[in-house]
Design an enzyme around this catalytic site. Structure first.
Site, PDB file in Angstrom:
ATOM      1  CB  CYS A  25      -3.214   2.607   7.248  1.00 15.83           C
ATOM      2  SG  CYS A  25      -3.860   0.930   7.405  1.00 15.83           S
ATOM      3  CG  ASP A  38      -3.361  -2.581   8.750  1.00 17.44           C
ATOM      4  OD1 ASP A  38      -4.510  -2.123   8.949  1.00 17.44           O
ATOM      5  OD2 ASP A  38      -2.984  -2.990   7.633  1.00 17.44           O
ATOM      6  CG  HIS A  95      -2.079   0.878   1.184  1.00 20.31           C
ATOM      7  ND1 HIS A  95      -2.380   1.652   0.078  1.00 20.31           N
ATOM      8  CD2 HIS A  95      -3.051   1.146   2.107  1.00 20.31           C
ATOM      9  CE1 HIS A  95      -3.479   2.345   0.331  1.00 20.31           C
ATOM     10  NE2 HIS A  95      -3.901   2.061   1.540  1.00 20.31           N
TER      11      HIS A  95
END
Ligand code: CP
Ligand code: NVA
Length: 280
Positions: free
Chosen positions: A239, A199, A108
């Site tokens: 994120c 995450d 990402h």
């Protein structure tokens, strides 16, 4: 980084992409990436077209390589969120316009670029920064490893056994001199860290593994107890979207140390810098 910060500080607008179109091809859900790219493209004068397999011929088995060639005849760039990295590679191979990775199972990159902007705003000399990664060796972890090659911060990572990141990428990064240290002990990885990242434990496409992963990741929640081992003024990063009570406690997520919404905002500024870099 410098340019993205400049764009943020000046609320940058331009007609750089006037008359151009960008196709956003998304095979997975998105809030931040889709909206920040669409807004950034609007600020640069472009029109966006959002497409999913369900509402296009992709969902009826039109080959990706044909789609790549067709979309290249209409548009000026593709922004793609998908599963396997090989799908991006195929779009690049058969398409004739720039392809931006808006998340794959492998990485990402746009997210990590804006996360680095969020760090840079607080600590401009990235070589003095220690980043901790606590959790899954997923797409975000891989992109942090890649970033450590180029930006020279220290990256201390903890994963449960069996959930390590891409081995060949890690080997490559270490050979390139990246300062990366890996362990299975979250306490060891967070020790003295300035920026603590985590995450979700089950990424998009891994929903069926949720229960198994909850067991494997026991002890990996970033909570008040674990944060005590980080540097005194350490910041918490994610994120998003986050699962409170899994990878992060409600208290840490909502604490003054949490900079997650600055990260989310910086997606917009960094997307503009990425687009300007492609189109100028
Ligand atoms: N962080 C991120 O990529 O969020 P979205 O899935 O909402 O785009
Ligand atoms: N690792 C997460 C990131 C979401 C932005 C996922 O792939 O679902």
């Amino acid at each position: 980084m410098v340019r993205a910060k400049e764009m943020k500080d000046t609320d940058f607008r331009s007609d750089l992409m006037q008359g151009k179109t960008a196709i956003l091809l998304f095979e997975k859900a998105s809030t931040r990436t889709r909206v920040s790219f669409e807004t950034a493209l609007f600020h640069l004068g472009a029109k966006t077209i959002f497409m999913t397999p369900a509402e296009s011929q992709l969902g009826r088995s039109e080959p990706l390589k044909d789609t790549a060639r067709v979309l290249s005849r209409y548009n000026d760039c593709m922004i793609v969120r998908t599963f396997g990295q090989e799908k991006i590679d195929e779009l690049v191979r058969y398409g004739t316009i720039p392809v931006v990775n808006a998340l794959t199972d492998q990485g990402h990159p746009c997210q990590v670029m804006s996360d680095l902007l969020t760090i840079y705003e607080r600590t401009p000399d990235l070589s003095k920064v220690r980043v901790a990664w606590i959790g899954d060796g997923n797409n975000m972890a891989n992109s942090w490893i890649e970033a450590a090659i180029y930006f020279r911060f220290e990256l201390f990572m903890a994963f449960p056994q069996g959930y390590e990141p891409d081995k060949s990428l890690l080997t490559l990064a270490l050979q390139a001199g990246a300062k990366i240290f890996c362990t299975n002990d979250p306490q060891m990885a967070i020790d003295g860290a300035h920026y603590v990242n985590t995450d979700v434990w089950a990424s998009m496409g891994q929903e069926a593994e949720q229960k198994r992963r909850e067991k494997a990741f026991a002890g990996f929640m970033v909570d008040e107890q674990l944060m005590k081992y980080a540097a005194a003024d350490a910041k918490f990063m994610h994120c998003l979207p986050a699962h409170r009570g899994e990878e992060v406690s409600e208290g840490v997520f909502e604490s003054p140390a949490s900079i997650v919404f600055d990260q989310a905002e910086n997606r917009l500024h960094m997307q503009k810098a990425i687009l300007e870099w492609i189109f100028s």
